[in-house]
Design a protein around this motif. Structure first.
Motif, mmCIF file in Angstrom:
data_model
loop_
_atom_site.group_PDB
_atom_site.id
_atom_site.type_symbol
_atom_site.label_atom_id
_atom_site.label_comp_id
_atom_site.label_asym_id
_atom_site.label_seq_id
_atom_site.Cartn_x
_atom_site.Cartn_y
_atom_site.Cartn_z
ATOM 1 N N PRO A 279 43.181 48.942 42.295
ATOM 2 C CA PRO A 279 43.376 48.177 41.055
ATOM 3 C C PRO A 279 42.581 46.877 41.092
ATOM 4 O O PRO A 279 42.401 46.273 42.145
ATOM 5 C CB PRO A 279 44.888 47.900 41.041
ATOM 6 C CG PRO A 279 45.483 48.911 41.947
ATOM 7 C CD PRO A 279 44.461 49.186 42.998
ATOM 8 N N ILE A 280 42.099 46.466 39.949
ATOM 9 C CA ILE A 280 41.378 45.205 39.855
ATOM 10 C C ILE A 280 42.189 44.234 39.003
ATOM 11 O O ILE A 280 43.020 44.646 38.192
ATOM 12 C CB ILE A 280 39.973 45.395 39.245
ATOM 13 C CG1 ILE A 280 40.081 45.919 37.812
ATOM 14 C CG2 ILE A 280 39.138 46.330 40.101
ATOM 15 C CD1 ILE A 280 38.748 45.996 37.103
ATOM 16 N N SER A 281 41.942 42.969 39.198
ATOM 17 C CA SER A 281 42.647 41.942 38.439
ATOM 18 C C SER A 281 41.954 41.739 37.097
ATOM 19 O O SER A 281 40.836 41.219 37.042
ATOM 20 C CB SER A 281 42.671 40.627 39.221
ATOM 21 O OG SER A 281 43.166 39.575 38.418
ATOM 22 N N LYS A 282 42.615 42.166 36.032
ATOM 23 C CA LYS A 282 42.034 41.985 34.708
ATOM 24 C C LYS A 282 41.875 40.502 34.386
ATOM 25 O O LYS A 282 40.873 40.091 33.791
ATOM 26 C CB LYS A 282 42.901 42.658 33.651
ATOM 27 C CG LYS A 282 42.321 42.551 32.249
ATOM 28 C CD LYS A 282 43.290 43.028 31.186
ATOM 29 C CE LYS A 282 43.551 44.494 31.284
ATOM 30 N NZ LYS A 282 44.358 44.990 30.129
ATOM 31 N N ALA A 283 42.847 39.693 34.806
ATOM 32 C CA ALA A 283 42.784 38.259 34.527
ATOM 33 C C ALA A 283 41.555 37.630 35.185
ATOM 34 O O ALA A 283 40.884 36.777 34.595
ATOM 35 C CB ALA A 283 44.057 37.573 35.015
ATOM 36 N N PHE A 284 41.241 38.070 36.407
ATOM 37 C CA PHE A 284 40.096 37.513 37.129
ATOM 38 C C PHE A 284 38.782 37.887 36.451
ATOM 39 O O PHE A 284 37.975 37.016 36.099
ATOM 40 C CB PHE A 284 40.105 38.011 38.572
ATOM 41 C CG PHE A 284 38.893 37.609 39.371
ATOM 42 C CD1 PHE A 284 38.785 36.331 39.892
ATOM 43 C CD2 PHE A 284 37.861 38.507 39.594
ATOM 44 C CE1 PHE A 284 37.661 35.952 40.623
ATOM 45 C CE2 PHE A 284 36.740 38.141 40.324
ATOM 46 C CZ PHE A 284 36.640 36.860 40.840
ATOM 47 N N TYR A 285 38.554 39.189 36.266
ATOM 48 C CA TYR A 285 37.284 39.642 35.702
ATOM 49 C C TYR A 285 37.148 39.240 34.234
ATOM 50 O O TYR A 285 36.089 38.786 33.792
ATOM 51 C CB TYR A 285 37.155 41.161 35.851
ATOM 52 C CG TYR A 285 36.848 41.589 37.258
ATOM 53 C CD1 TYR A 285 35.547 41.572 37.747
ATOM 54 C CD2 TYR A 285 37.863 41.995 38.116
ATOM 55 C CE1 TYR A 285 35.264 41.956 39.045
ATOM 56 C CE2 TYR A 285 37.586 42.381 39.420
ATOM 57 C CZ TYR A 285 36.286 42.356 39.875
ATOM 58 O OH TYR A 285 36.007 42.730 41.168
ATOM 59 N N PHE A 286 38.227 39.426 33.496
ATOM 60 C CA PHE A 286 38.194 39.089 32.076
ATOM 61 C C PHE A 286 38.018 37.585 31.894
ATOM 62 O O PHE A 286 37.266 37.131 31.027
ATOM 63 C CB PHE A 286 39.488 39.558 31.408
ATOM 64 C CG PHE A 286 39.455 39.501 29.910
ATOM 65 C CD1 PHE A 286 38.781 40.462 29.181
ATOM 66 C CD2 PHE A 286 40.102 38.488 29.229
ATOM 67 C CE1 PHE A 286 38.746 40.415 27.794
ATOM 68 C CE2 PHE A 286 40.076 38.433 27.842
ATOM 69 C CZ PHE A 286 39.397 39.399 27.126
ATOM 70 N N GLY A 287 38.712 36.803 32.733
ATOM 71 C CA GLY A 287 38.630 35.351 32.627
ATOM 72 C C GLY A 287 37.241 34.823 32.930
ATOM 73 O O GLY A 287 36.716 33.965 32.206
ATOM 74 N N ILE A 288 36.625 35.322 34.009
ATOM 75 C CA ILE A 288 35.288 34.843 34.370
ATOM 76 C C ILE A 288 34.264 35.281 33.331
ATOM 77 O O ILE A 288 33.387 34.502 32.938
ATOM 78 C CB ILE A 288 34.890 35.352 35.763
ATOM 79 C CG1 ILE A 288 35.771 34.701 36.834
ATOM 80 C CG2 ILE A 288 33.420 35.052 36.042
ATOM 81 C CD1 ILE A 288 35.435 35.117 38.236
ATOM 82 N N TYR A 289 34.375 36.537 32.869
ATOM 83 C CA TYR A 289 33.410 37.005 31.868
ATOM 84 C C TYR A 289 33.515 36.197 30.585
ATOM 85 O O TYR A 289 32.522 35.657 30.088
ATOM 86 C CB TYR A 289 33.624 38.485 31.560
ATOM 87 C CG TYR A 289 32.819 38.925 30.356
ATOM 88 C CD1 TYR A 289 31.442 39.111 30.455
ATOM 89 C CD2 TYR A 289 33.424 39.089 29.107
ATOM 90 C CE1 TYR A 289 30.690 39.467 29.348
ATOM 91 C CE2 TYR A 289 32.675 39.442 28.002
ATOM 92 C CZ TYR A 289 31.315 39.631 28.124
ATOM 93 O OH TYR A 289 30.571 39.963 27.025
ATOM 94 N N LEU A 290 34.723 36.100 30.045
ATOM 95 C CA LEU A 290 34.902 35.412 28.770
ATOM 96 C C LEU A 290 34.660 33.913 28.912
ATOM 97 O O LEU A 290 33.965 33.303 28.088
ATOM 98 C CB LEU A 290 36.310 35.671 28.237
ATOM 99 C CG LEU A 290 36.647 35.063 26.871
ATOM 100 C CD1 LEU A 290 35.684 35.579 25.816
ATOM 101 C CD2 LEU A 290 38.081 35.377 26.488
#
Length: 212
Positions: A9-20
């Motif tokens: 599993p990956i952290s959506k908050a981490f990847y989504f946060g850095i991308y956005l």
């Protein structure tokens, strides 16, 4: 046959946060930097403003520009990491490409315009087929949305449409990144069963039995 690597599993908050965060902050800083560089340079050359102060403003604009580039670069890196992870999650010998090729070919000039459709739109199609083959009860991806994510960036080269296309592209990719994270997490720790394939058609079964 290509095999899946470990899928966790990956952290959506981490990847989504850095991308956005990187995309939005980078865009804002880029606008500020351009305003400072152009405004400071023009003020220095006008003669109505202290040249030293104008140069300082332009210099500050350059520093802000470098920070903007760093933010946008971080956003791009996160996106490419997701591309690798999403393709790794569906490697069962039927995927159209490998994780390495999916990312690497995106850096080939001009060819990457074509490859974008394979790596992004193609993933939504291959992911849905992966679910079907292995009878996995997960939410399928919207192939139309992933196709739009490939078409909209190409519209940025059209005069007077570029800014609108950029805004639309950001909105679409916000949804896309969210969907990619969900698709990877849906397959985490799942060991695909043998592919469920349609039985081959046997023409001999259709032949009438002949009387001896």
């Amino acid at each position: 046959m290509n095999q899946r690597g470990p899928v966790e599993p990956i952290s959506k908050a981490f990847y989504f946060g850095i991308y956005l965060g990187g995309a939005i902050l980078g865009g804002i800083l880029m606008a500020i930097a351009m305003f400072a560089i152009i405004g400071g340079t023009a003020a220095s050359e006008s003669g109505d403003f202290d040249p030293a102060a104008g140069g300082a403003i332009a210099g500050a604009g350059v520093l802000v520009l470098l920070l903007a580039i760093a933010c946008l670069l971080a956003s791009s890196i996160v996106l490419f990491v997701l591309y690798y992870k999403m393709w790794n999650a569906i490697q069962d010998g039927y995927a159209r490409t490998t994780p390495g090729k999916a990312v690497g070919f995106m850096f080939i000039p001009f060819f990457n315009i074509y490859w974008m459709f394979q790596a992004i739109w193609g993933y939504s199609k291959d992911y849905n087929e992966f679910l079907r083959r292995h009878a996995i009860a997960a939410k399928p991806l919207s192939e139309g949305l992933f196709l739009a994510a490939c078409i909209v960036p190409c519209l940025g080269i059209i005069p007077f449409v570029g800014w609108l296309a950029s805004i639309a592209n950001l909105v679409i990719f916000i949804i896309i990144v969210n969907a990619i994270c969900d698709s990877i997490n849906a397959l985490a720790y799942i060991q695909p069963q043998a592919a469920i394939l349609e039985p081959e058609y046997d023409a001999q079964q259709e032949l009438p039995h002949q009387e001896m």
